[in-house]
Design an enzyme around this catalytic site. Structure first.
Site, mmCIF file in Angstrom:
data_model
loop_
_atom_site.group_PDB
_atom_site.id
_atom_site.type_symbol
_atom_site.label_atom_id
_atom_site.label_comp_id
_atom_site.label_asym_id
_atom_site.label_seq_id
_atom_site.Cartn_x
_atom_site.Cartn_y
_atom_site.Cartn_z
ATOM 1 C CB CYS A 116 31.582 44.476 19.444
ATOM 2 S SG CYS A 116 32.229 43.130 20.436
ATOM 3 C CG HIS A 256 29.495 47.102 22.113
ATOM 4 N ND1 HIS A 256 28.723 45.964 22.092
ATOM 5 C CD2 HIS A 256 30.754 46.708 22.438
ATOM 6 C CE1 HIS A 256 29.488 44.929 22.389
ATOM 7 N NE2 HIS A 256 30.722 45.348 22.600
ATOM 8 C CG ASN A 286 30.885 42.302 24.760
ATOM 9 O OD1 ASN A 286 30.114 42.313 23.804
ATOM 10 N ND2 ASN A 286 32.132 42.729 24.675
HETATM 11 O O1 UT7 Z 1 33.402 44.274 22.952
HETATM 12 C C1 UT7 Z 1 34.448 45.142 22.610
HETATM 13 C C2 UT7 Z 1 35.725 44.769 23.131
HETATM 14 N N1 UT7 Z 1 35.845 44.484 24.517
HETATM 15 C C3 UT7 Z 1 35.938 45.454 25.433
HETATM 16 O O2 UT7 Z 1 35.629 46.596 25.201
HETATM 17 C C4 UT7 Z 1 36.535 45.093 26.759
HETATM 18 C C5 UT7 Z 1 37.588 46.090 27.138
HETATM 19 N N2 UT7 Z 1 38.301 45.811 28.400
HETATM 20 C C6 UT7 Z 1 37.696 45.785 29.605
HETATM 21 O O3 UT7 Z 1 36.501 45.931 29.700
HETATM 22 C C7 UT7 Z 1 38.561 45.650 30.843
HETATM 23 O O4 UT7 Z 1 39.915 45.812 30.469
HETATM 24 C C8 UT7 Z 1 38.383 44.288 31.560
HETATM 25 C C9 UT7 Z 1 37.038 44.239 32.250
HETATM 26 C C10 UT7 Z 1 38.549 43.159 30.562
HETATM 27 C C11 UT7 Z 1 39.451 44.122 32.658
HETATM 28 O O5 UT7 Z 1 39.480 45.224 33.541
HETATM 29 P P1 UT7 Z 1 40.858 45.919 33.913
HETATM 30 O O6 UT7 Z 1 40.561 46.931 34.950
HETATM 31 O O7 UT7 Z 1 41.464 46.412 32.617
HETATM 32 O O8 UT7 Z 1 41.696 44.741 34.558
HETATM 33 P P2 UT7 Z 1 43.045 44.037 34.052
HETATM 34 O O9 UT7 Z 1 42.811 43.229 32.835
HETATM 35 O O10 UT7 Z 1 44.110 45.050 33.977
HETATM 36 O O11 UT7 Z 1 43.324 43.021 35.241
HETATM 37 C C12 UT7 Z 1 43.575 43.488 36.565
HETATM 38 C C13 UT7 Z 1 43.846 42.315 37.481
HETATM 39 C C14 UT7 Z 1 44.932 41.387 36.984
HETATM 40 O O12 UT7 Z 1 45.702 41.019 38.105
HETATM 41 P P3 UT7 Z 1 47.136 41.707 38.361
HETATM 42 O O13 UT7 Z 1 47.964 41.370 37.169
HETATM 43 O O14 UT7 Z 1 46.859 43.196 38.484
HETATM 44 O O15 UT7 Z 1 47.573 41.060 39.629
HETATM 45 C C15 UT7 Z 1 44.176 40.162 36.493
HETATM 46 O O16 UT7 Z 1 44.915 38.981 36.623
HETATM 47 O O17 UT7 Z 1 42.680 41.513 37.643
HETATM 48 C C16 UT7 Z 1 42.987 40.130 37.406
HETATM 49 N N3 UT7 Z 1 41.825 39.480 36.802
HETATM 50 C C17 UT7 Z 1 40.810 38.964 37.517
HETATM 51 N N4 UT7 Z 1 40.607 38.866 38.837
HETATM 52 C C18 UT7 Z 1 39.458 38.304 39.244
HETATM 53 C C19 UT7 Z 1 41.540 39.330 35.465
HETATM 54 N N5 UT7 Z 1 40.356 38.720 35.331
HETATM 55 C C20 UT7 Z 1 39.882 38.491 36.575
HETATM 56 C C21 UT7 Z 1 38.702 37.892 37.063
HETATM 57 N N6 UT7 Z 1 38.531 37.818 38.391
HETATM 58 N N7 UT7 Z 1 37.746 37.416 36.253
#
Ligand code: UT7
Length: 329
Positions: A116, A256, A286
């Protein structure tokens, strides 16, 4: 006489017409919701390549628009520097396919892979080529077909990415306007937090790789998030320090576009109010290294960048890599 700088003399973007909204995931069996995606990332929709659109074709679309605006014809390009994490083929570089598509017969063409952050890396390399006297006019493109490498069965990643390309023409100038400062950094110790485990020269493509889906993107989202905020804030500080500026001197921040929460945290760190931050992650998701040049082109089209505007750009991506740049327009 003023020292030579690399100035932006044209921008363009090439984006697939096909749009996939958050509601469309249900139709492909992904258990998610519009509310979850918007709350966690700020994304409402993304553009997804269709009907033979490729990394090269989107790049060519963006490049032609940038050349048109700059009044530069393909034969004038000394170099084409293309950042991508999604080359159309593994050999040769997608930049040479772009060179052929444009008919840029004099240009040296090569790809840069810094995920990225790739477009800011490409801009920094191109700036060096211009200020050292190697090149006069360079096309710098970020083009990504992320839909080809995300795992469409993994809801934690497939909802986040989109396709598209953005381009600029950089040219040697003594106007005093152009790239004022740049910063790049990497940390390969953290590579496995965002990567494609297989499909390269090691762990080559095989029936087992396909079965395990290990040739597709894997991301430890929460870990990546923390590093992204920290590193983008550091990158912003470093570019500002080098240019002897502070956040209050910045007319527009173009970060970004991965997650609106990361963008807000970066802006807050640099003391830049959200009115001065360009955000389009809601419409594109993204697009990896294409995100900043797409946003730059849109911001210019909307009249948000004027003669004399100071624009700060900051990126973070797989590697990890992070980078920043300040351009005076
Ligand atoms: O381009 C450069 C690199 N990329 C980034 O900068 C991305 C960086 N990361 C992020 O933007 C965020 O971490 C995400 C948007 C990917 C995720 O947000 P989060 O608040 O960190 O959520 P999480 O990964 O901790 O997931 C929370 C919950 C999980 O459930 P449990 O374990 O808490 O029960 C996931 O299973 O959300 C669940 N989950 C979803 N639920 C509904 C994960 N993906 C989804 C989804 N829909 N698509």
């Amino acid at each position: 006489m003023k020292r030579p700088v690399a100035a932006v003399i044209g921008t363009g973007r090439g984006v697939p017409r096909n749009i996939m909204t958050n509601h469309d995931f249900a139709a492909i069996g992904i258990e998610t919701s519009h509310e979850w995606i918007v709350e966690r990332s700020g994304i409402h929709q993304r553009h997804i390549a269709k009907d033979g659109e490729t990394t090269c074709s989107m790049a060519a679309d963006a490049a032609r628009k940038a050349m048109d605006e700059a009044g530069v014809h393909p034969g004038q390009l000394d170099a084409i520097v293309l950042s991508t994490a999604t080359p159309d083929r593994l050999l040769p570089a997608t930049a040479v396919d772009l060179q052929a598509a444009l008919g840029a017969s004099r240009a040296a063409a090569f790809d840069i892979g810094a995920a990225c952050s790739g477009w800011l890396y490409a801009m920094t390399v191109a700036e060096g080529m211009i200020t050292s006297g190697v090149s006069e006019t360079i096309l710098v493109v970020g083009s990504e077909k992320m839909s080809a490498i995300v795992d469409w069965k993994d809801r934690a990643t497939c909802v986040l990415f989109g396709d598209g390309a953005g381009a600029v023409i950089l040219q040697r100038s003594r106007s005093g306007k152009g790239i004022l400062s740049a910063f790049m950094r990497s940390d390969g110790q953290l590579a496995d937090l965002l990567y494609r485990p297989s499909g390269g020269a090691t762990n080559q493509m095989s029936a087992q790789v396909l079965e395990e889906r290990s040739h597709l993107v894997r991301m430890a989202g929460r870990e990546v998030f923390k590093h992204a905020v920290r590193s983008m804030s550091e990158a912003a500080d470093r570019a500002l320090d080098t240019a002897r500026l502070t956040g209050t001197d910045v007319d527009l921040l173009i970060p970004h576009q991965a997650n609106v929460r990361i963008i807000e945290a970066t802006a807050k760190h640099s003391n830049i109010p959200m009115e001065k931050v360009y955000v389009n992650v809601d419409r594109y998701g993204n697009t990896s290294s294409a995100s900043i040049p797409i946003a730059l082109d849109e911001a210019r089209e909307k009249g948000l960048i004027h003669d004399g505007s100071t624009v700060l750009m900051v990126a973070f991506g797989a590697g990890f890599t992070w980078a920043s740049m300040i351009i005076r327009f």
